[in-house]
Design a protein around this motif. Structure first.
Motif, PDB file in Angstrom:
ATOM      1  N   UNK A  72      -0.522 -16.738  11.350  1.00 31.58           N
ATOM      2  CA  UNK A  72      -1.702 -16.069  11.241  1.00 31.58           C
ATOM      3  C   UNK A  72      -1.918 -15.257  10.475  1.00 31.58           C
ATOM      4  N   UNK A  73      -0.715 -14.953   9.476  1.00 36.19           N
ATOM      5  CA  UNK A  73      -0.634 -13.640   8.834  1.00 36.19           C
ATOM      6  C   UNK A  73      -1.607 -14.270   7.463  1.00 36.19           C
ATOM      7  N   UNK A  74      -2.067 -15.405   7.237  1.00 37.37           N
ATOM      8  CA  UNK A  74      -2.659 -15.877   6.282  1.00 37.37           C
ATOM      9  C   UNK A  74      -4.119 -15.439   6.402  1.00 37.37           C
ATOM     10  N   UNK A  75      -4.152 -15.779   7.636  1.00 37.79           N
ATOM     11  CA  UNK A  75      -6.255 -15.628   8.566  1.00 37.79           C
ATOM     12  C   UNK A  75      -5.848 -13.829   7.319  1.00 37.79           C
ATOM     13  N   UNK A  76      -5.522 -13.177   8.299  1.00 34.62           N
ATOM     14  CA  UNK A  76      -5.195 -11.651   7.785  1.00 34.62           C
ATOM     15  C   UNK A  76      -5.238 -10.737   7.065  1.00 34.62           C
ATOM     16  N   UNK A  77      -4.511 -12.095   5.960  1.00 39.62           N
ATOM     17  CA  UNK A  77      -4.305 -12.079   4.045  1.00 39.62           C
ATOM     18  C   UNK A  77      -5.835 -12.125   3.869  1.00 39.62           C
ATOM     19  N   UNK A  78      -6.886 -12.695   4.025  1.00 36.14           N
ATOM     20  CA  UNK A  78      -7.980 -13.441   4.253  1.00 36.14           C
ATOM     21  C   UNK A  78      -9.194 -12.068   4.573  1.00 36.14           C
ATOM     22  N   UNK A  79      -9.275 -11.164   5.434  1.00 44.02           N
ATOM     23  CA  UNK A  79      -9.427 -10.406   5.915  1.00 44.02           C
ATOM     24  C   UNK A  79      -9.367  -9.209   5.289  1.00 44.02           C
ATOM     25  N   UNK A  80      -8.061  -9.141   5.274  1.00 38.26           N
ATOM     26  CA  UNK A  80      -7.818  -7.871   3.898  1.00 38.26           C
ATOM     27  C   UNK A  80      -8.580  -8.257   3.195  1.00 38.26           C
ATOM     28  N   UNK A  81      -9.258  -9.278   2.356  1.00 38.24           N
ATOM     29  CA  UNK A  81      -9.548  -9.425   0.682  1.00 38.24           C
ATOM     30  C   UNK A  81     -11.075  -9.070   1.359  1.00 38.24           C
ATOM     31  N   UNK A  82     -11.908  -9.663   2.499  1.00 39.56           N
ATOM     32  CA  UNK A  82     -13.054  -9.814   3.303  1.00 39.56           C
ATOM     33  C   UNK A  82     -12.987  -7.504   3.510  1.00 39.56           C
ATOM     34  N   UNK A  83     -12.611  -6.945   3.467  1.00 37.51           N
ATOM     35  CA  UNK A  83     -12.648  -5.183   4.117  1.00 37.51           C
ATOM     36  C   UNK A  83     -12.960  -4.945   2.459  1.00 37.51           C
ATOM     37  N   UNK A  84     -12.062  -5.277   2.003  1.00 36.32           N
ATOM     38  CA  UNK A  84     -12.307  -4.804   0.301  1.00 36.32           C
ATOM     39  C   UNK A  84     -13.768  -5.027   0.231  1.00 36.32           C
ATOM     40  N   UNK A  85     -14.781  -6.556  -0.194  1.00 38.17           N
ATOM     41  CA  UNK A  85     -15.377  -6.730  -0.236  1.00 38.17           C
ATOM     42  C   UNK A  85     -16.284  -6.252   0.417  1.00 38.17           C
ATOM     43  N   UNK A  86     -16.336  -5.694   2.397  1.00 31.61           N
ATOM     44  CA  UNK A  86     -17.431  -5.359   2.737  1.00 31.61           C
ATOM     45  C   UNK A  86     -18.695  -4.172   2.270  1.00 31.61           C
ATOM     46  N   UNK A  87     -17.856  -3.591   1.655  1.00 29.86           N
ATOM     47  CA  UNK A  87     -18.866  -2.297   1.598  1.00 29.86           C
ATOM     48  C   UNK A  87     -20.238  -3.419   0.574  1.00 29.86           C
TER      49      UNK A  87
END
Length: 430
Positions: A72-87
């Motif tokens: 699940x840490x790899x899922x969370x890493x992908x979410x972190x990238x998404x958060x940076x792009x979200x704006x």
């Protein structure tokens, strides 16, 4: 003038049928993925999911690696990238899901495949499947399987009452090889599930046949993704940026059309009902005269010495060649001098294998098996008998994409799908 009336009426009939289709605005989905394991296409599909999260009610992201080191840490890493792009994404689509919500529904499931019986013990992931399935809703929970079936099998074992509340779209093929024990448990004990088993059609998504230059999987990165935010920068890490995304058709199926009708045409494929899942049982080592369809559940039931070891413990291995390497499949003691192993070949080939064991009497020898290219193949008396809501890849010869059964039901939409995604990648370039 009058000669055009039949065409006009036909158009009205088609429009009426389309208007009758119920398309959930945001279907409830739970992803079961082996992301971070041996095949990086899950990372590509996760990027696609996150960039289209406005299309779904995502209730779970469960790490279910039946093989490899997914977590699940790899899922969370992908979410972190998404958060940076979200704006940047939100300037164009305000309904994208929040990173906080996505993290809250990310759970760890089973690591490794299940023993012979098909399940092991409850995990955070399997318990989350049960919790989501039991929510009060006028929609079913769609479980989109990108990896093994272990957590689904565990959830069904622990709470069989959820079978009427869930629907499954599962990318089988190679995943069926690693998850054969759990598949056998589900097919044998829950034949009335709503289950779409996709063993080959999904390959059509990344087929290179008849692709227009602007959307070819091999150059899509340079034309559409390069320079597109943090997710774009990460994408080059998988297959050097070549689009594979073998799990994405499960999302596409939910995005386009009416998911309650698997026989319709959709971005994620078109499927046919089947009432038996191919299973063959050998009480011996097979030979070159034996043949099965690809993705058949092949079961070896062999006899040997009575041992003082726990039932369902691994005591012998089947070895098969895979390119320049060797893959190993566990065999189990079933008690009373009986031994069992389940295996599912993912492609047409002449399979050569051998049984080995540290226990000399369990070296059952070498064998061969001819695997044919039409699933589910011929009828066997040992097939799993299924209910009315199981579906699989269409078998018509005209729908093959090369050797890929049903591949054209997906490949025909590739241009439209990737062009649409290209628009979202462009959001990250501005």
């Amino acid at each position: 003038m009058y000669k055009h009336i039949p065409i006009f009426l036909l158009c009205l009939q088609v429009a009426a049928v389309m208007a009758q289709q119920k398309v959930p605005a945001k279907p409830r989905i739970l992803i079961s993925t082996d992301i971070g394991g041996t095949d990086p296409d899950d990372n590509q599909s996760m990027a696609h999911l996150l960039m289209y999260s406005d299309k779904f009610n995502i209730e779970g992201l469960v790490s279910s690696p039946s093989y490899g080191n997914g977590s699940k840490e790899e899922i969370l890493r992908m979410i972190d990238l998404y958060e940076k792009d979200l704006p940047h994404l939100k300037k164009h689509q305000k309904d994208l899901l929040s990173p906080e919500h996505l993290r809250s529904v990310t759970k760890q499931g089973v690591r490794g495949n299940a023993p012979y019986r098909g399940y092991r013990s409850a995990t955070e992931g399997s318990n989350w499947i049960i919790q989501c399935a039991k929510k009060t809703s006028d929609q079913p929970l769609w479980i989109l399987g990108w990896g093994g079936l272990e957590d689904l099998a565990q959830a069904l074992h622990d709470a069989p009452e959820i079978q009427d509340r869930i629907r499954i779209y599962w990318i089988g093929g190679p995943n069926k090889k690693w998850s054969a024990n759990s598949y056998a448990y589900i097919a044998d004990n829950f034949p009335d599930l709503w289950f779409i088993e996709v063993n080959s059609s999904y390959y059509g998504f990344f087929s290179k046949k008849e692709a227009l230059d602007s959307i070819k999987p091999t150059n899509y990165y340079s034309k559409h993704i390069e320079g597109a935010g943090y997710l774009g920068k990460d994408f080059i890490s998988y297959y050097q940026g070549e689009v594979k995304m073998g799990d994405t058709p499960s999302l596409l199926y939910m995005m386009d059309g009416n998911p309650d009708d698997p026989t319709r045409e959709s971005w994620g494929g078109s499927f046919e009902n089947f009432t038996r899942s191919s299973r063959i049982v050998f009480n011996r080592v097979s030979n070159i005269t034996d043949s099965v369809a690809f993705c058949t559940l092949v079961e070896f039931n062999l006899k040997g010495p009575k041992l003082n070891i726990p039932t369902d413990s691994v005591c012998f291995i089947m070895e098969t060649a895979y390119g320049n390497s060797v893959q190993r499949w566990p065999g189990y003691y079933l008690g009373d001098g009986k031994y069992g192993l389940k295996y599912s070949p993912k492609q047409a080939e002449t399979l050569a294998y051998r049984f080995t064991s540290a226990i000399p009497d369990l070296n059952f020898g070498e064998g061969k098996l001819v695997v044919t290219n039409l699933w589910p193949g011929k009828v066997n008396s040992t097939d799993y008998i299924l209910g009315k809501n199981w579906y699989t890849d269409r078998g018509g010869a005209h729908l093959y994409e090369g050797k890929i059964q049903g591949g054209k039901t997906v490949s025909k939409w590739t241009h439209e799908i990737l062009a649409d995604w290209g628009k979202r990648w462009n959001w990250l370039k501005k």
